[in-house]
Design a protein around this motif. Sequence first.
Motif, PDB file in Angstrom:
ATOM      1  N   THR A 138       9.673   4.914  -3.105  1.00 31.98           N
ATOM      2  CA  THR A 138       9.615   6.364  -2.924  1.00 31.98           C
ATOM      3  C   THR A 138       9.736   6.813  -1.479  1.00 31.98           C
ATOM      4  OG1 THR A 138       7.199   6.389  -2.728  1.00 31.98           O
ATOM      5  CG2 THR A 138       8.127   6.558  -4.958  1.00 31.98           C
ATOM      6  N   GLY A 139       9.542   5.892  -0.530  1.00 28.83           N
ATOM      7  CA  GLY A 139       9.578   6.280   0.872  1.00 28.83           C
ATOM      8  C   GLY A 139       8.258   6.813   1.398  1.00 28.83           C
ATOM      9  N   HIS A 140       7.225   6.850   0.584  1.00 26.55           N
ATOM     10  CA  HIS A 140       5.905   7.300   1.016  1.00 26.55           C
ATOM     11  C   HIS A 140       5.120   6.132   1.594  1.00 26.55           C
ATOM     12  CE1 HIS A 140       5.602  11.495  -0.500  1.00 26.55           C
ATOM     13  NE2 HIS A 140       6.529  11.097  -1.350  1.00 26.55           N
ATOM     14  N   ARG A 141       4.274   6.425   2.578  1.00 22.64           N
ATOM     15  CA  ARG A 141       3.431   5.395   3.167  1.00 22.64           C
ATOM     16  C   ARG A 141       2.133   5.202   2.413  1.00 22.64           C
ATOM     17  NH1 ARG A 141       3.047   7.356   9.252  1.00 22.64           N
ATOM     18  NH2 ARG A 141       2.891   9.334   8.131  1.00 22.64           N
ATOM     19  N   GLN A 142       1.711   6.228   1.643  1.00 16.20           N
ATOM     20  CA  GLN A 142       0.458   6.152   0.913  1.00 16.20           C
ATOM     21  C   GLN A 142       0.630   6.706  -0.494  1.00 16.20           C
ATOM     22  OE1 GLN A 142      -2.284   8.235   3.722  1.00 16.20           O
ATOM     23  NE2 GLN A 142      -3.420   6.308   3.731  1.00 16.20           N
ATOM     24  N   VAL A 143      -0.323   6.358  -1.348  1.00 18.56           N
ATOM     25  CA  VAL A 143      -0.378   6.880  -2.709  1.00 18.56           C
ATOM     26  C   VAL A 143      -1.796   7.384  -2.976  1.00 18.56           C
ATOM     27  CG1 VAL A 143       1.368   5.240  -3.507  1.00 18.56           C
ATOM     28  CG2 VAL A 143      -1.066   4.674  -3.767  1.00 18.56           C
ATOM     29  N   ASP A 144      -1.937   8.171  -4.021  1.00 18.43           N
ATOM     30  CA  ASP A 144      -3.238   8.478  -4.602  1.00 18.43           C
ATOM     31  C   ASP A 144      -3.354   7.688  -5.895  1.00 18.43           C
ATOM     32  OD1 ASP A 144      -3.960  10.307  -2.601  1.00 18.43           O
ATOM     33  OD2 ASP A 144      -3.006  11.984  -3.670  1.00 18.43           O
ATOM     34  N   VAL A 145      -4.569   7.286  -6.246  1.00 20.55           N
ATOM     35  CA  VAL A 145      -4.782   6.496  -7.457  1.00 20.55           C
ATOM     36  C   VAL A 145      -5.842   7.182  -8.315  1.00 20.55           C
ATOM     37  CG1 VAL A 145      -5.485   4.272  -8.418  1.00 20.55           C
ATOM     38  CG2 VAL A 145      -4.168   4.340  -6.292  1.00 20.55           C
ATOM     39  N   ILE A 146      -5.593   7.246  -9.622  1.00 20.18           N
ATOM     40  CA  ILE A 146      -6.571   7.731 -10.598  1.00 20.18           C
ATOM     41  C   ILE A 146      -6.838   6.593 -11.569  1.00 20.18           C
ATOM     42  CG2 ILE A 146      -7.069   9.417 -12.395  1.00 20.18           C
ATOM     43  CD1 ILE A 146      -5.033  11.291 -11.059  1.00 20.18           C
ATOM     44  N   GLY A 147      -8.101   6.180 -11.667  1.00 22.66           N
ATOM     45  CA  GLY A 147      -8.449   5.087 -12.558  1.00 22.66           C
ATOM     46  C   GLY A 147      -9.510   5.497 -13.554  1.00 22.66           C
ATOM     47  N   GLN A 160     -11.310  -1.592  -1.394  1.00 21.89           N
ATOM     48  CA  GLN A 160     -12.476  -1.976  -0.600  1.00 21.89           C
ATOM     49  C   GLN A 160     -12.433  -3.424  -0.128  1.00 21.89           C
ATOM     50  OE1 GLN A 160     -16.166  -0.678  -2.415  1.00 21.89           O
ATOM     51  NE2 GLN A 160     -17.383  -2.121  -1.211  1.00 21.89           N
ATOM     52  N   ARG A 161     -11.824  -4.325  -0.909  1.00 20.13           N
ATOM     53  CA  ARG A 161     -11.896  -5.747  -0.601  1.00 20.13           C
ATOM     54  C   ARG A 161     -10.561  -6.388  -0.263  1.00 20.13           C
ATOM     55  NH1 ARG A 161     -16.348  -6.944   1.116  1.00 20.13           N
ATOM     56  NH2 ARG A 161     -15.922  -9.137   0.637  1.00 20.13           N
ATOM     57  N   LEU A 162      -9.440  -5.708  -0.589  1.00 20.93           N
ATOM     58  CA  LEU A 162      -8.127  -6.319  -0.363  1.00 20.93           C
ATOM     59  C   LEU A 162      -7.276  -5.530   0.634  1.00 20.93           C
ATOM     60  CD1 LEU A 162      -7.195  -7.372  -4.026  1.00 20.93           C
ATOM     61  CD2 LEU A 162      -8.330  -8.729  -2.249  1.00 20.93           C
ATOM     62  N   GLY A 163      -7.898  -4.626   1.392  1.00 19.10           N
ATOM     63  CA  GLY A 163      -7.148  -3.874   2.395  1.00 19.10           C
ATOM     64  C   GLY A 163      -6.326  -2.735   1.856  1.00 19.10           C
ATOM     65  N   GLY A 164      -6.572  -2.343   0.611  1.00 20.18           N
ATOM     66  CA  GLY A 164      -5.795  -1.263   0.020  1.00 20.18           C
ATOM     67  C   GLY A 164      -6.062   0.100   0.621  1.00 20.18           C
ATOM     68  N   ASP A 165      -7.082   0.212   1.475  1.00 21.18           N
ATOM     69  CA  ASP A 165      -7.366   1.510   2.091  1.00 21.18           C
ATOM     70  C   ASP A 165      -6.258   1.954   3.035  1.00 21.18           C
ATOM     71  OD1 ASP A 165      -8.202  -0.642   3.778  1.00 21.18           O
ATOM     72  OD2 ASP A 165      -9.326   0.770   5.005  1.00 21.18           O
ATOM     73  N   SER A 166      -5.378   1.039   3.425  1.00 17.26           N
ATOM     74  CA  SER A 166      -4.237   1.423   4.253  1.00 17.26           C
ATOM     75  C   SER A 166      -3.146   2.098   3.426  1.00 17.26           C
ATOM     76  CB  SER A 166      -3.651   0.196   4.954  1.00 17.26           C
ATOM     77  OG  SER A 166      -3.113  -0.721   4.008  1.00 17.26           O
ATOM     78  N   ARG A 167      -3.175   1.900   2.117  1.00 16.41           N
ATOM     79  CA  ARG A 167      -2.151   2.452   1.236  1.00 16.41           C
ATOM     80  C   ARG A 167      -2.666   3.584   0.342  1.00 16.41           C
ATOM     81  NH1 ARG A 167       2.964   1.805   2.892  1.00 16.41           N
ATOM     82  NH2 ARG A 167       3.646  -0.371   2.909  1.00 16.41           N
ATOM     83  N   VAL A 168      -3.952   3.582   0.021  1.00 18.32           N
ATOM     84  CA  VAL A 168      -4.501   4.566  -0.920  1.00 18.32           C
ATOM     85  C   VAL A 168      -5.201   5.668  -0.132  1.00 18.32           C
ATOM     86  CG1 VAL A 168      -6.060   4.973  -2.850  1.00 18.32           C
ATOM     87  CG2 VAL A 168      -4.775   2.817  -2.707  1.00 18.32           C
ATOM     88  N   ARG A 169      -4.675   6.871  -0.221  1.00 15.84           N
ATOM     89  CA  ARG A 169      -5.263   8.018   0.473  1.00 15.84           C
ATOM     90  C   ARG A 169      -6.532   8.480  -0.230  1.00 15.84           C
ATOM     91  NH1 ARG A 169      -3.087  14.170   0.504  1.00 15.84           N
ATOM     92  NH2 ARG A 169      -3.542  13.784  -1.705  1.00 15.84           N
TER      93      ARG A 169
END
Length: 307
Positions: A138-147, A160-169
């Motif tokens: 998509t060309g985006h640097r970040q995403v939002d996630v709904i779980g 929290q544990r795998l560094g996903g905070d750099s990708r998940v806004r």
Amino acid sequence: MNVSPFLPLFPFVSPLLRQAGRVWHATLPADALRANALDLAVLTGHLVLYPAGIVQERRAEPLPPETAQPPTEDLAHPPVVLLHGLVDNRSVFVLLRRSLARHGWTRLVSLNYSPLTCDIRTAAELLGRHVEEICARTGHRQVDVIGHSLGGLIARYYVQRLGGDSRVRTLVTIATPHEGTAVVPLANAHPVVRQMRPGSDLIEELRLPAPGCRTRFVSFWSDLDQLMAPALTARIAHPDLQAQNVLVSGVGHLAMTVHPGVAADIRHALESPGLTGESGLDSVNSGPVPEESTEDDPRFEGPASVA
């Protein structure tokens, strides 16, 4: 008669029917009766939609290599990744996805993970690979996630544990057992259910310090969620996380994903980065916060969130 598409939902049926039985014996107040009736109605509708969600959705075409930025119409919102709960599939988000699309979200990705998933950590790693692919496409640097439910726990572990905070806004969790749930003891035969129990290695790992976590968390929890035991387990109570806990009064576990009031609050959360703290949503019936006390419970010591 082929009934296999419906078998994965059987774990949901038992607690809901058991709760409904207590209703007919007049042991629950009127608001609980309404919540259980609504959850059973949602379950019935979900059984109809479930087969349509078994197959992964088709992916949009990636941006051309020379395109440095996403299209202008996508700039308002990053992509939203929707992740379902245990033995469920993407069909649980049909109405929520429609609500987001009608209000301007153009990049919506509903992921299915295998019903044979036996480890939350492995599922979180797979989610990370999906997020990288979505960002590249998509060309985006970040995403939002709904779980929803287990999906929220998988996403939290990734962040929290795998560094996903750099990708998940922003991570929105709906009816997720952040502190573990003790419901349906007979389900302990499933390794993922054991990981969702209070005091499991995975739940304890999520209590470890997470300094500098950049993702904002919004957790929707209900005082009448039949699958969260205790109900307060669906709140985020980690001092290092930027978290907002939203009480949805009078709504059950399954109905939270389809209720228009919850959808409206999710849209607001995705458009309002930086909000933290406690709030409430009286979606169906106004009522008090559950009587379960947290004063002597170490899981809920200190502030629910810090900015």
